[in-house]
Design an enzyme around this catalytic site. Structure first.
Site, short mmCIF file in Angstrom:
data_model
loop_
_atom_site.label_atom_id
_atom_site.label_comp_id
_atom_site.label_asym_id
_atom_site.label_seq_id
_atom_site.Cartn_x
_atom_site.Cartn_y
_atom_site.Cartn_z
N GLU A 178 0.83 -1.20 0.00
CA GLU A 178 0.00 0.00 0.00
C GLU A 178 0.86 1.25 0.00
O GLU A 178 1.93 1.28 0.60
CB GLU A 178 -0.90 0.00 1.24
CG GLU A 178 -1.77 -1.25 1.28
CD GLU A 178 -2.85 -1.19 2.36
OE1 GLU A 178 -3.73 -2.04 2.32
OE2 GLU A 178 -2.82 -0.30 3.23
N CYS B 28 3.43 8.37 1.13
CA CYS B 28 3.94 7.44 2.13
C CYS B 28 4.10 6.10 1.41
O CYS B 28 3.12 5.53 0.94
CB CYS B 28 2.93 7.35 3.27
SG CYS B 28 3.35 6.10 4.49
N CYS C 101 6.18 -7.17 7.44
CA CYS C 101 7.29 -6.69 8.27
C CYS C 101 7.60 -7.78 9.29
O CYS C 101 6.72 -8.55 9.66
CB CYS C 101 6.86 -5.42 9.00
SG CYS C 101 8.18 -4.64 9.95
N CYS D 54 6.00 -5.25 16.02
CA CYS D 54 5.58 -4.25 17.00
C CYS D 54 4.12 -4.53 17.36
O CYS D 54 3.28 -4.76 16.49
CB CYS D 54 5.71 -2.84 16.43
SG CYS D 54 7.43 -2.42 16.01
N CYS E 168 1.03 -2.48 15.80
CA CYS E 168 1.05 -2.19 14.36
C CYS E 168 0.35 -3.29 13.58
O CYS E 168 0.64 -4.48 13.76
CB CYS E 168 2.50 -2.06 13.89
SG CYS E 168 2.64 -1.74 12.12
N GLY F 45 6.50 -2.11 6.32
CA GLY F 45 7.88 -2.58 6.38
C GLY F 45 8.81 -1.71 7.19
O GLY F 45 8.48 -0.59 7.58
N GLU F 46 9.99 -2.24 7.44
CA GLU F 46 11.05 -1.51 8.14
C GLU F 46 12.12 -1.20 7.10
O GLU F 46 12.85 -2.10 6.65
CB GLU F 46 11.61 -2.36 9.29
CG GLU F 46 12.94 -1.92 9.84
CD GLU F 46 13.00 -0.45 10.29
OE1 GLU F 46 12.07 0.01 10.98
OE2 GLU F 46 13.99 0.22 9.94
N SER G 117 11.74 6.44 7.96
CA SER G 117 11.33 6.17 9.34
C SER G 117 11.85 4.79 9.76
O SER G 117 11.72 3.82 9.02
CB SER G 117 9.80 6.20 9.41
OG SER G 117 9.37 5.94 10.71
N SER H 28 11.20 5.87 15.54
CA SER H 28 10.01 5.54 16.30
C SER H 28 10.43 5.16 17.73
O SER H 28 10.85 4.04 17.97
CB SER H 28 9.28 4.38 15.64
OG SER H 28 8.93 4.75 14.32
N LEU H 29 10.30 6.11 18.63
CA LEU H 29 10.71 5.86 20.02
C LEU H 29 9.57 5.11 20.74
O LEU H 29 9.76 4.03 21.28
CB LEU H 29 11.05 7.20 20.71
CG LEU H 29 11.51 7.10 22.16
CD1 LEU H 29 12.79 6.28 22.29
CD2 LEU H 29 11.71 8.51 22.76
N ASN I 164 -3.73 4.90 16.12
CA ASN I 164 -4.81 4.66 15.16
C ASN I 164 -5.39 3.29 15.45
O ASN I 164 -4.73 2.27 15.26
CB ASN I 164 -4.27 4.69 13.73
CG ASN I 164 -3.97 6.11 13.29
OD1 ASN I 164 -4.80 7.00 13.46
ND2 ASN I 164 -2.79 6.32 12.74
N CYS J 143 -1.06 5.77 9.65
CA CYS J 143 0.15 5.17 10.18
C CYS J 143 -0.13 3.83 10.83
O CYS J 143 -0.95 3.73 11.72
CB CYS J 143 0.71 6.07 11.27
SG CYS J 143 2.03 7.06 10.69
N1 SAH Z 1 9.07 0.45 10.45
C1 SAH Z 1 9.22 1.87 10.41
C2 SAH Z 1 8.28 2.55 9.42
C3 SAH Z 1 6.86 2.05 9.33
S1 SAH Z 1 5.79 2.46 10.67
C4 SAH Z 1 9.11 2.46 11.80
O1 SAH Z 1 8.88 1.70 12.75
O2 SAH Z 1 9.31 3.65 11.97
C5 SAH Z 1 5.59 4.20 10.59
C6 SAH Z 1 5.14 4.83 11.90
O3 SAH Z 1 3.81 4.41 12.24
C7 SAH Z 1 6.01 4.44 13.11
O4 SAH Z 1 6.34 5.59 13.86
C8 SAH Z 1 5.11 3.54 13.92
O5 SAH Z 1 5.43 3.59 15.29
C9 SAH Z 1 3.75 4.14 13.62
N2 SAH Z 1 2.60 3.26 13.86
C10 SAH Z 1 2.52 1.94 13.64
N3 SAH Z 1 1.29 1.48 13.96
C11 SAH Z 1 0.57 2.55 14.38
C12 SAH Z 1 -0.78 2.73 14.83
N4 SAH Z 1 -1.64 1.74 14.86
N5 SAH Z 1 -1.15 3.98 15.18
C13 SAH Z 1 -0.29 5.03 15.11
N6 SAH Z 1 0.95 4.91 14.66
C14 SAH Z 1 1.41 3.69 14.32
#
Ligand code: SAH
Length: 348
Positions: A98, A111, A118, A122, A125, A167-168, A199, A222-223, A298, A341
């Site tokens: 996507e 984006c 991935c 996490c 996600c 993906g990462e 990211s 992404s902290l 989200n 996101c």
């Molecule tokens: N793997 C990379 C890029 C993809 S995720 C990363 O981790 O940064 C992009 C961003 O979306 C990241 O900051 C992640 O923490 C955030 N994210 C993932 N799932 C989410 C959700 N359900 N709601 C809000 N942000 C989310």
């Protein structure tokens, strides 16, 4: 027959300048010709080597024998109320990723995805639920940009790119770096490095490699938690690269003047959204040139997490701002079409 021929040749999209120079060397062709071919393809949208009039006939036919042009196919568009469009992109083998196009007054941001699924798992996600199916090639990464731009009107052409889709990015390192070089090269797609953000969940070893590339692309990290115990649960990669290592690596990362890192922080009700969390975030980020993007979670079906109340989000932001950090609340885009996101995952 034609199909076989196509499969045995290489996709020109995604072929790096370095690789093409090596190929030209083998063919005894001057390497400056690479720039000419790139210009035809990326500036003039030429998809037919025989039309490249300032290139010799023999080189044109050699190129045609060895390369083809292939872009992801737009399989479906979903329009969000806020103007965003989510694209389902079909790759050559039928895999789907996507990409989300997000308009605002001054910019049109794409984006894009770097992997099918991935493997970082996490817990908040949706993409994680797919596991990793496969990496994208450099051609498939830039192909999302090219294919979507081709169908957009002049006024809607993409100005900014964020590698924040499925993906990462740093887990698919070489294709992502090749894609970034093609995207930002003046001979190719000419996107300013200021307008491209990668990211990452914080693969410290790869962040170190990335800084050596000298690309000067913006980095978003992404902290998502203020202590290791919580981050271990939210982002299992933290067990390998805990917060102190990540922060240390960011402190050593050379930034050009006027540039700063983006720190992303997904706010989850009752998990990482307290004042104590904000206090710890401030401690970690002391001395790092950065802005903080707060992303209220989200929601999607099948998750145990919830976004905090609006008030809590504002209080968290205000705590950071009072300590002189730039903290923004990231507007949730395309939530009505599961395009926001972390909500990207092909719905079966
Ligand atoms: N793997 C990379 C890029 C993809 S995720 C990363 O981790 O940064 C992009 C961003 O979306 C990241 O900051 C992640 O923490 C955030 N994210 C993932 N799932 C989410 C959700 N359900 N709601 C809000 N942000 C989310």
């Amino acid at each position: 027959m034609k199909m076989n021929l196509k499969l045995s040749t290489q996709n020109f999209f995604g072929t790096s300048e370095t690789e093409l120079k090596e190929i030209f060397c083998k063919w005894n062709v001057e390497t400056y010709r690479v720039n000419q071919v790139f210009t035809w393809v990326y500036h003039y949208n030429c998809r037919d080597f025989s039309e490249m009039s300032n290139i010799s006939k023999s080189l044109r036919s050699k190129l045609a024998e060895n390369f083809h042009f292939s872009l992801p196919k737009i399989q479906k568009r979903t329009h969000s109320k806020d103007g965003s469009i989510k694209y389902l992109m079909e790759l050559n083998d039928g895999a789907i990723v996507e990409s989300v196009w997000m308009p605002s007054d001054s910019r049109k941001t794409l984006c894009l995805s770097t992997q099918v699924g991935c493997r970082l798992n996490c817990s908040f996600c949706l993409t994680a639920s797919l596991g990793l199916k496969r990496n994208l090639t450099a051609g498939e990464i830039i192909g999302q940009h090219i294919a979507i731009n081709e169908e957009l009107e002049e006024k809607d052409q993409i100005t900014n790119v964020v590698f924040m889709g499925m993906g990462e990015p740093l887990d698919n390192y070489v294709p992502v770096v090749d894609a970034l070089r093609i995207m930002t090269s003046p001979e190719a797609m000419k996107v300013s490095t200021r307008k491209v953000t990668v990211s990452t969940s914080g693969l410290v070893n790869k962040i170190k490699d990335f800084q050596e590339e000298g690309l000067h692309i913006n980095l978003a990290i992404s902290l998502n938690a203020s202590d290791n115990k919580t981050r271990d649960i939210l982002m299992p990669i933290n067990k390998k690269y805990p917060i102190e290592e990540l922060i240390d690596c960011l402190k050593k990362y050379p930034l050009k003047p006027q540039r700063r890192h983006t720190i992303e922080y997904v706010l989850l009700e009752g998990i990482n959204d307290s004042d104590e969390d904000a206090q710890r975030v401030v401690k970690w980020l002391q001395g790092i040139p950065c802005k903080i993007n707060l992303i209220p979670f989200n929601f999607f079906d099948s998750t145990v997490y919830r976004p905090p109340s609006e008030n809590r989000v504002l209080e968290f932001q205000s705590y950071l701002m009072k300590r002189n950090f730039s903290a923004f609340i990231r507007k949730n885009r395309a939530t009505d079409i599961l395009g926001a996101c972390g909500q990207l995952a092909k719905q079966a």
